[in-house]
Structures are given as C-alpha cells and as structure tokens.
Motif scaffolding. Structure first.
Motif, PDB file in Angstrom:
ATOM      1  N   HIS A 158      41.380  -3.494 -14.069  1.00 38.42           N
ATOM      2  CA  HIS A 158      41.151  -4.847 -14.572  1.00 38.42           C
ATOM      3  C   HIS A 158      41.528  -5.029 -16.034  1.00 38.42           C
ATOM      4  O   HIS A 158      41.669  -6.167 -16.491  1.00 38.42           O
TER       5      HIS A 158
ATOM      6  N   VAL B 206      46.617  -4.201 -16.658  1.00 36.51           N
ATOM      7  CA  VAL B 206      47.046  -5.570 -16.961  1.00 36.51           C
ATOM      8  C   VAL B 206      47.715  -5.619 -18.322  1.00 36.51           C
ATOM      9  O   VAL B 206      48.780  -6.239 -18.494  1.00 36.51           O
ATOM     10  N   ASN B 207      47.133  -4.988 -19.327  1.00 39.00           N
ATOM     11  CA  ASN B 207      47.711  -5.018 -20.675  1.00 39.00           C
ATOM     12  C   ASN B 207      49.019  -4.250 -20.747  1.00 39.00           C
ATOM     13  O   ASN B 207      49.975  -4.685 -21.419  1.00 39.00           O
TER      14      ASN B 207
ATOM     15  N   LYS C 252      51.206  -3.787 -18.354  1.00 40.57           N
ATOM     16  CA  LYS C 252      52.243  -4.608 -17.717  1.00 40.57           C
ATOM     17  C   LYS C 252      52.672  -5.757 -18.628  1.00 40.57           C
ATOM     18  O   LYS C 252      53.860  -6.119 -18.669  1.00 40.57           O
ATOM     19  N   TYR C 253      51.759  -6.339 -19.358  1.00 37.94           N
ATOM     20  CA  TYR C 253      52.112  -7.450 -20.256  1.00 37.94           C
ATOM     21  C   TYR C 253      53.019  -6.968 -21.377  1.00 37.94           C
ATOM     22  O   TYR C 253      54.051  -7.602 -21.687  1.00 37.94           O
TER      23      TYR C 253
ATOM     24  N   THR D 171      44.770 -10.654 -22.265  1.00 35.90           N
ATOM     25  CA  THR D 171      46.106 -11.259 -22.347  1.00 35.90           C
ATOM     26  C   THR D 171      46.035 -12.736 -22.748  1.00 35.90           C
ATOM     27  O   THR D 171      46.995 -13.260 -23.320  1.00 35.90           O
TER      28      THR D 171
END
Length: 631
Positions: free
Chosen positions: A496, A500-501, A503-504, A530
C-alpha cells in the motif's frame, strides 16, 4: 471291615465333608480312649480341597473360637492366628458396608435371603474377623471409610444419570467432588440419628441428602450457563455445602453484564469469600467504580477480566482508585484505563504498584507524567521490575542510550518496556548489526523511532529490507545507511505504500539505480503519499521550469511544503531575477534565504555599477578595442 470293641461310635466330622474327596470316609473311633481318638484324628486328617480352602479355614476358625469361648480357656498364639487372608477381609468389609445384594452361587457360605436387603445379616460378625491391634483396627476403619466414600460416589452418579447426565460426564464431575462426597457421606451418617431414618440403609440416606441439596438441578443450570464441569466442581467445593449461594452469585454477575462464557472463571478467581458476600456489598463496589468513570456497559468486561476486584471490600477499592487519581487522572482517563487493562486496578498489590511508579519516576518523569503514561499504556503495571525493566535498561545503556534517551523511548512508545528482551529486542538488534549498522547508529535508531522494536522481525522488518534491495534499487553497501537514517521506513506497508511510491518515481523517468541513490540520500522519499508528490512535481516542471536532473540531485525537494516554502521562495527569486539550485533555494531558514537573496542582489548591483562606470569613463576605447578585435 469294622473293628470290634465294647462300644463304638460313628463319628463324621463336618469339616471332612467339606475338605474330603467325593466319597467322604467314615471313621470308627473307640471312645474309651480319648487320647487315642485325638491321635487317630490328627493322623487321618484329610488334605483340604483347593476351591473351598478359604471358606473352610474361616469355618474351622469360627468353630474353634466358639469352643474356646465355651471352655473359658486361653488359646495359644497359634490358635489365635487368623487364617483369613487380608484380601478376604476387605471383601467381607465391603459386603458389610454396601447395602446391595450380591449374586449367589451354589455352595456359598454367606447365605443371603432374598427378602433381607441387609447383606450383613448373613455375614459373620466383623469382630471375629478383625481381631488385631490398634494399628490394624485404624487401618480397617480407614478402609471402611474409603468403601463408604465409593458407595456415596456411586449413589451420586446414579442421581446424575437419573437427571439425564451422561456416564462420562457424571464420572468426570464426581471424581472432582471429593470434598462434597465427604459432606454427603457425613450428612447421611447423621441422618441415622433421626427416628425415621434409624432403620434405613446408607444408600437411602445418601440419596436423600443429595436430593435435598438440589445439587443435580444446580449442575444442570450451571452447565446451561456455559460452565465446564471442572468449574462446576470447584464452585460446589467453594460453596461449603451452601449451594444456593452459587445460583445467587451467578444471577448477580449476569445482572452486571458478565457474559456466560466468563461467569465460571469470574466466580473461581474472585476469592473464596465471594460466595458468602451479599448483593448489597457488591453493588456498592459497582456504583463506586461507575462514579469514577467506569461505564455501566463496561462493567461486565472489567469484572470478567479482573474478578479479583470482587474479593476486596469497598475501602480497599477506594484506596486503589485514589492511587491513580492522585497522579492526575481524571474520570475519563481512569475509566478508559480500567477498561483497557482491568488488572491494573485490582490484580496487583498496592505495594507492588507503588514500587513500579517510583521506578518510572527515576527516568526523570513527574507524577503527572507517570499518570498519563499509565493511562495510555496501563499494561506497564503487569511488567516486573527485576525480570523485565532492569535487564532492558542495562541492555540499552550498553549501546549508549542515555537516561534521557530512555525517557523519550518510554514516552513515545511505552510498549517497548513491556516486550520480552531476549525474544523480541535482541534478535532485531542483531539483525541491524548484520546489515552493517554501527552501535551508535542502532542507538540513534531506537531513540529516534522506538516503535521499531515492537515490529515483527520476520513479518515486517526483513520483508521491507528485501524490498528496498530488490525493488527500490538500494545497494548492499547503502542499505545500512538507509536503515540508520530512515528507521521509520521499516514500518511502512510494502503493497500500500512502498510499491506505489516506487512505481510513481519510475513513471517520472527516474531509473532504478538513480532511485536507489535518491533513497540512500533521503530514505523518507518513499514514505510520502502520491497525492502530495504530484502537485510538487507539477509545479517544479511547469512553473519553475526545472529539469528532472535537479530533482534527482536534490530528492529532499518533496519534503518541503508547496504552499509554505516552495511557492513563496520561488516568487522571490523570480521577482529578483535570481536562479539558484534547489538545495540553495530550500535547504535553509527564512533568515538565511533572505540574506542569500540580498547578497546576490548586492553582488549583482556592484557588478552592474562597475560595468556602467567603465562604460562612461572609456566609451571610445571600448569601441576601438571592439573594432580592433574584430577580424
């Protein structure tokens, strides 16, 4: 062939009919010579048969005793020797005490009338069997009591089976009711003094006692209220014969919202005097707790988790409550604390509670600080000073953590002082050492982020380290630096948050190796949402017109507030036509930033003034020079 004499007598010994062979012998003895008769009798004494040897020995002994009593002579020791084995004595004792007919068989010497239920009526007197000293008599009395106890148990089991309890359940329960069985046995013996029970059997009297006590319906009711048979047995023994008190206390516990699954445990752990207390005493305790912040709907939970509260009188409860109120807790904090950990109020002695509070004050905490600490984490009261706190303090001091550092750890994460040192803290510290973190770095990590010690090593810390090295581009040489600088990163959720970070950042065009260098420089880069990162990146590229390389060189850009620092300082630079690196623009205080801007403006004005002065002093030379330098 018969022998002739003046007078013959046909003598047929009764014992011979038992011990002789199938054709008993008739023996003709001359009665004129008694000595000759006795010698002839001893000489022709037949060998006893094996199957009736015990009964025959008993009969011989019984007849010899009778003759000795008639002759009033003192028998010899050999004649007094009891031929009955010890096992046979026990069987005879059981037959005498058990009021139940036993199966008969042909040739039994203990004849039993079908109309007489008393087995003892057909047995020989016990005093003719047990003729021994005081020790043997005492031993036989104890055996008789044990037999009566077994009879009482069988009567109890029969009453339970009549109440539709299973055989296994009845046996398991009765085996745990030794004290109550003795109570029934004594009461049944006392009933014999009454005229209406003077001629009744023991079984009938024991059955009467059990029925009058209403113990079987009580057991059924307790089982219906989710009590197990060990709990039921302990409660019956605690009642000391006053079984109605059990039902009263169960009803009271249900009235204060104690659930059925916890009623038995609450009654067993509430002290031996709980069954003897009145409802009024218990209601006063409940009302006092409610007046100090413990809500009515919490009371069942509190009493089921700490039933020892019910063993104290009202004055003792008031003293314990005042102990926490004196440390600055209000009613709301006190009620919440009791609900979170009821044992903090009633499980430990007052002396132990005072010792633990004094020990916490040694870290530099005031009394009110300790009160807030206990209100937030009352489980501290469950920790032992000698076994938990002192070893932890020595261990932390070994790694260079001072008393102030321990105080910070205690305030931020008091749960650290509740976990096991050997099982929880030591493996984590060893893991950080294996990664390459120094002892000073470990000390800084623990003081900076104490919750790290409460995380699971195999479910939380190691998976995050593996993710950083495999998916976030952090090298093996840099992982110790990342962990030491950003221990908070080890508490992030991989799916979570971290994934996510990562990939950003990769979607912005940053390569994995570059991302690993950015994380090594600023580990907290992976902790931001994000939603916070996107506006800052958009402002950087579109408004500030900065390149991606500027962001890679200064990843801390995302740590500054967009509205509070980035936009205001960018406007100042634009208004003054100044262009500096992101680090110089953001990594300074407001005073340092203003001073930097003024210095740049002053230097620029100085250069511009010098250029203007040069242009006004030598304009032609400058032109000539320009002309001459042109090819």
């Amino acid at each position: 062939m018969f022998l002739s004499c003046q007078k013959h007598t046909l003598y047929y010994h009764s014992s011979y009919s038992i011990h002789s062979s199938k054709n008993p012998k008739l023996i003709i003895i001359n009665c004129q010579n008694p000595n000759e008769q006795q010698q002839h009798h001893q000489k022709n004494h037949p060998i006893p048969r094996t199957q009736n040897s015990k009964s025959t020995s008993f009969l011989i002994h019984h007849l010899s005793q009778k003759n000795n009593n008639n002759n009033n002579t003192n028998p010899s020791p050999t004649e007094l020797q009891d031929p009955t084995p010890h096992e046979e004595k026990i069987k005879l004792l059981e037959l005498s005490l058990v009021r139940k007919r036993t199966p008969q068989f042909p040739g039994s010497i203990y004849a039993q009338s079908s109309s007489d239920p008393d087995v003892g009526s057909s047995l020989p007197p016990l005093r003719t069997i047990f003729q021994s000293g005081d020790e043997e008599e005492e031993k036989m009395i104890m055996q008789a009591i044990e037999i009566r106890r077994k009879v009482t148990q069988e009567v109890f089991k029969g009453a339970m089976q009549k109440g539709k309890f299973g055989i296994t359940y009845s046996t398991n329960l009765v085996d745990r009711l030794g004290g109550f069985i003795d109570y029934v046995m004594i009461e049944a013996a006392n009933l014999k003094r009454l005229p209406e029970y003077s001629n009744s059997t023991f079984n009938l009297r024991a059955k009467t006692v059990i029925e009058d006590s209403q113990v079987v319906p009580l057991i059924r009711w307790l089982k219906h209220n989710s009590l197990s048979y060990p709990e039921i047995a302990k409660l019956i023994l605690m009642s000391r014969g006053k079984l109605e008190s059990i039902r009263n206390r169960v009803e009271w516990l249900k009235s204060v919202l104690v659930k059925g699954d916890f009623i038995g445990d609450a009654m067993l752990k509430s002290g031996d005097n709980f069954l003897q207390r009145s409802d009024a005493e218990l209601d006063e305790i409940v009302k006092y707790l409610m007046s100090n912040g413990v809500r009515r709907d919490w009371m069942g939970y509190v009493l089921s988790r700490c039933p020892k509260l019910l063993s104290y009188n009202l004055e003792e409860v008031k003293t314990r409550v005042q102990f926490y109120l004196d440390m600055g807790l209000d009613e709301k904090d006190f009620g919440t604390m009791v609900f979170d950990f009821p044992k903090a109020l009633g499980h430990y002695s007052l002396e132990e509670m005072h010792r633990k509070v004094d020990y916490l004050k040694e870290f530099g905490l005031e009394s009110k600080d300790v009160g807030k600490l206990l209100a937030f984490r009352p489980e501290l009261m469950a920790c032992s000073i000698e076994e938990r706190w002192q070893p932890l303090v020595k261990y932390l001091y070994y790694y260079g953590i001072t008393r102030d550092g321990m105080k910070r750890m205690l305030i931020i994460k008091p749960m650290v002082f509740c976990v096991d040192l050997e099982m929880t803290i030591v493996p984590k510290v060893k893991f950080f050492q294996d990664l390459g973190v120094t002892n000073d770095g470990i000390a800084n990590m623990l003081v900076k982020f104490p919750p790290l010690l409460t995380y699971s090593l195999y479910k939380k810390i190691r998976p995050v380290v593996i993710f950083l090295m495999t998916k976030a581009g952090v090298t093996e040489e840099s992982i110790a630096k990342v962990v030491a600088l950003g221990p908070q990163l080890l508490g992030c959720h991989i799916v979570h948050k971290l994934e996510v970070n990562v990939k950003y950042y990769l979607s912005l065009g940053i390569r994995l190796r570059q991302l690993g260098e950015m994380v090594a420089d600023f580990p907290m880069l992976l902790r931001y949402n994000t939603d916070v990162l996107r506006p800052k990146y958009t402002y950087l590229r579109r408004t500030m017109v900065r390149t991606l390389q500027d962001l890679i060189e200064f990843p801390r850009f995302f740590s500054y507030s967009l509205e509070g620092r980035i936009i205001p300082r960018h406007k100042v630079l634009v208004e003054n036509q100044i262009n500096v690196k992101l680090k110089c623009m953001l990594a300074c205080t407001d005073e340092e930033f203003d001073k930097m801007v003024k210095n740049i403006i002053r230097k620029r004005n100085k250069i511009q003034s010098s250029v203007m002065k040069a242009n006004t002093t030598h304009p032609q030379s400058l032109i000539a020079g320009d002309i001459t330098t042109t090819p």
